[in-house]
Design an enzyme around this catalytic site. Structure first.
Site: not given
Length: 600
Positions: A406-407, A410, A435
């Site tokens: 997820h991170e 970004h 997100e």
């Protein structure tokens, strides 16, 4: 980031090529596409309402749009882009400056800025995508029309502006070269600003500050933070309880030709290489191999605190492995050096170098979260992984693969949207989509077959089978009822992101149902299976969508990406899926519509 209150006031800015303006008062959600309230400074006590002119966006289908440079033998990306923007927006050549561009396998991408008196606008940008025949397939613009432009000669010294920014944002200037740029404001004027980066390493903040170069006040900010053999959690597994394994030579030498521990000139035997450096405390505290031959075999003990030595090493090795894995598969699908990825050595393939990802494991600045900072191409992305204190002993986010993926995502979406600036997912709606993409990439990375199973994020760190989102991601409306209209009642980026991620989950499921599932999708992007098609559309859509996209323009970019790569073969499948969650042809202003184009 793996949360944010909003405050809105009404605005109006005349936009080039804009056919309508929304009159105030109107629903707060109408400003999601242009604003985002930031709480900054010491104790987050200063409110800054960042403004971004609304983008217009057009796509031109399979055939594309003829333009002056289309039939030239030697296609000039810079000349074609500048010429098209001039013609399309009715501006002269002096109003357009080419920023960056690159050629992918099916599209060519150019990013330009509006300028005045030789000074570029920070938040008035455009992007043009061309197919391999030189025809325009997508165009986005947030150029502004205004005759109220400040003098291009600053009356405030840069040193004074830096002092103002440091005080307002509770940080220090990091010596990245400052620039002078116009900043379009909500009242239709354009201010001249000194632009510089302000960081606070203790609190983990990293801002780009825009200080009025005539009045010495903070106007806006860009927030860069979006909160050989290895014993690891294999990349297709989500949570630690699935079991650590030893994986051997997981690097993809197409994406990382010198492996994960060399940048072509310097080799290491620690968790550092061309793509990533992972550590606890400081970059000198990486984790070393346990024996010769790049073996990183550390056994994690879940019954002991995560801060014990072997548990720290296990978490660091896992974070290093996951971030490298994401680098390699995203490279295969188009996030390359020329497309502004993260590498120390770009191996002569374009883009700016010296920007591998830095991963701080068990970072002391927070708990129960994680974040990723994405500055412009050429500066390292920074990931901070925190401990989670909802269990005893605490659990380590670096050992839950979905949080790391997820991170990391970004970084991909912030770099590929807008041409590597890190500035183009800054409005409330675009930030929410960021997100959502991050959750959706984690979802893709752990998919195991057809049909696509429901997906839950953050189970391990919370010890909760429901995870950290309000609903599992699902094709079932009884399991996940979120639709496009749900955004109208949300004002927090993670809540908005859940809507976008669930729509993307449905898109992936539809393509898998239609085309099947590949078990080699991470290393072979050339297949025809649905999960391969999906990730191509995911990645391809990012560089062709406008700066600060909305759900509508994000949808259109995915459908155009299918036209570019697959000749529109999935057009009706995509429209039907989007429409099933409210994003039909006539969807607007966060009101659902189930209409699909004629013929679908």
């Amino acid at each position: 980031m793996t949360s944010f209150s909003k405050l809105f006031t009404s605005v109006f800015l005349a936009l080039l090529c804009s056919s309508a303006a929304v009159a105030a008062p109107y629903a707060p959600s109408a400003k999601y596409a242009t604003h985002r309230m930031r709480l900054v400074g010491r104790d987050a006590s200063l409110k800054v309402e960042a403004f971004h002119p609304e983008s217009t966006y057009e796509t031109f289908g399979v055939d594309g749009l003829d333009q002056a440079h289309a039939k030239r033998d030697n296609f000039d990306l810079k000349g074609a882009a500048v010429s098209f923007v001039q013609s399309k927006l009715g501006v002269d050549q002096n109003a357009v400056t080419f920023k960056s561009g690159y050629e992918g396998d099916v599209t060519k991408h150019a990013y330009v800025k509006q300028q005045h008196a030789g000074v570029p606008f920070a938040n008035a940008v455009a992007n043009v995508a061309f197919n391999n025949d030189g025809k325009v397939v997508a165009f986005g613009s947030s150029f502004v029309k205004t005759d109220k432009i400040a003098s291009p000669t600053p009356t405030i010294a840069l040193s004074d502006a830096i002092a103002t920014a440091e005080q307002a944002l509770d940080g220090k200037y990091n010596n990245h070269p400052a620039t002078l740029e116009f900043f379009a404001q909500p009242d239709g004027s354009a201010a001249l600003t000194h632009v510089m980066q302000i960081q606070n390493e203790d609190t983990g903040t990293w801002y780009e500050a825009f200080i009025d170069a005539h009045e010495n006040k903070l106007l806006s900010v860009t927030d860069f933070v979006a909160k050989a053999s290895y014993r690891v959690l294999p990349i297709n597994k989500e949570i630690l309880t699935d079991g650590l394994e030893v994986v051997t030579n997981p690097q993809d030498t197409t994406a990382s030709p010198d492996g994960w521990h060399s940048d072509g000139s310097t080799s290491t035997t620690v968790t550092a290489g061309n793509n990533v450096i992972a550590y606890k405390g400081s970059q000198s505290s990486t984790t070393a191999e346990t024996s010769s031959g790049l073996n990183f075999i550390y056994t994690q003990n879940p019954n002991q605190a995560p801060t014990t030595t072997d548990n720290v090493h296990a978490a660091t090795v896992n974070a290093f492995y996951v971030v490298n894995s994401v680098h390699d598969w995203s490279y295969r699908y188009g996030f390359t050096e020329a497309a502004f990825n993260f590498q120390n050595n770009n191996l002569g393939n374009g883009g700016a170098a010296s920007d591998r990802i830095t991963v701080s494991v068990q970072d002391s600045a927070g708990t129960d979260n994680a974040d990723f900072s994405t500055p412009a191409d050429g500066q390292s992305g920074h990931m901070r992984m925190f401990l989670w204190d909802e269990t005893s002993p605490e659990r380590d986010g670096a050992l839950e693969n979905d949080i790391v993926v997820h991170e990391n995502t970004h970084g991909i979406t912030n770099r590929m949207t807008g041409g590597g600036t890190g500035r183009c997912l800054q409005t409330t709606e675009a930030g929410g989509m960021g997100e959502g993409w991050s959750d959706a990439m984690a979802d893709w990375s752990e998919a195991k077959g057809a049909p696509l199973a429901d997906y839950v994020l953050g189970q391990y760190v919370t010890d909760d089978s429901g995870g950290i989102r309000s609903h599992p991601y699902s094709t079932s409306k009884s399991v996940n009822p979120l639709t496009y209209a749900s955004v109208a009642s949300d004002n927090e980026v993670h809540d908005i992101g859940e809507v976008w991620a669930n729509i993307l989950h449905n898109v992936q499921a539809t393509l898998i149902n239609e085309h099947g599932f590949s078990n080699t999708s991470k290393t072979n992007p050339d297949g025809t299976e649905g999960n391969i098609v999906y990730l191509h559309l995911f990645i391809d859509a990012l560089p062709i969508q406008p700066c600060n996209p909305t759900f509508l323009t994000g949808r259109d970019a995915i459908i155009q990406a299918d036209a570019n790569r697959y000749n529109g073969a999935n057009k009706c499948l995509l429209w039907q899926t989007f429409a099933s969650r409210g994003l039909g042809v006539n969807a607007a202003s966060h009101k659902n519509d189930a209409t699909v184009p004629s013929g679908c």
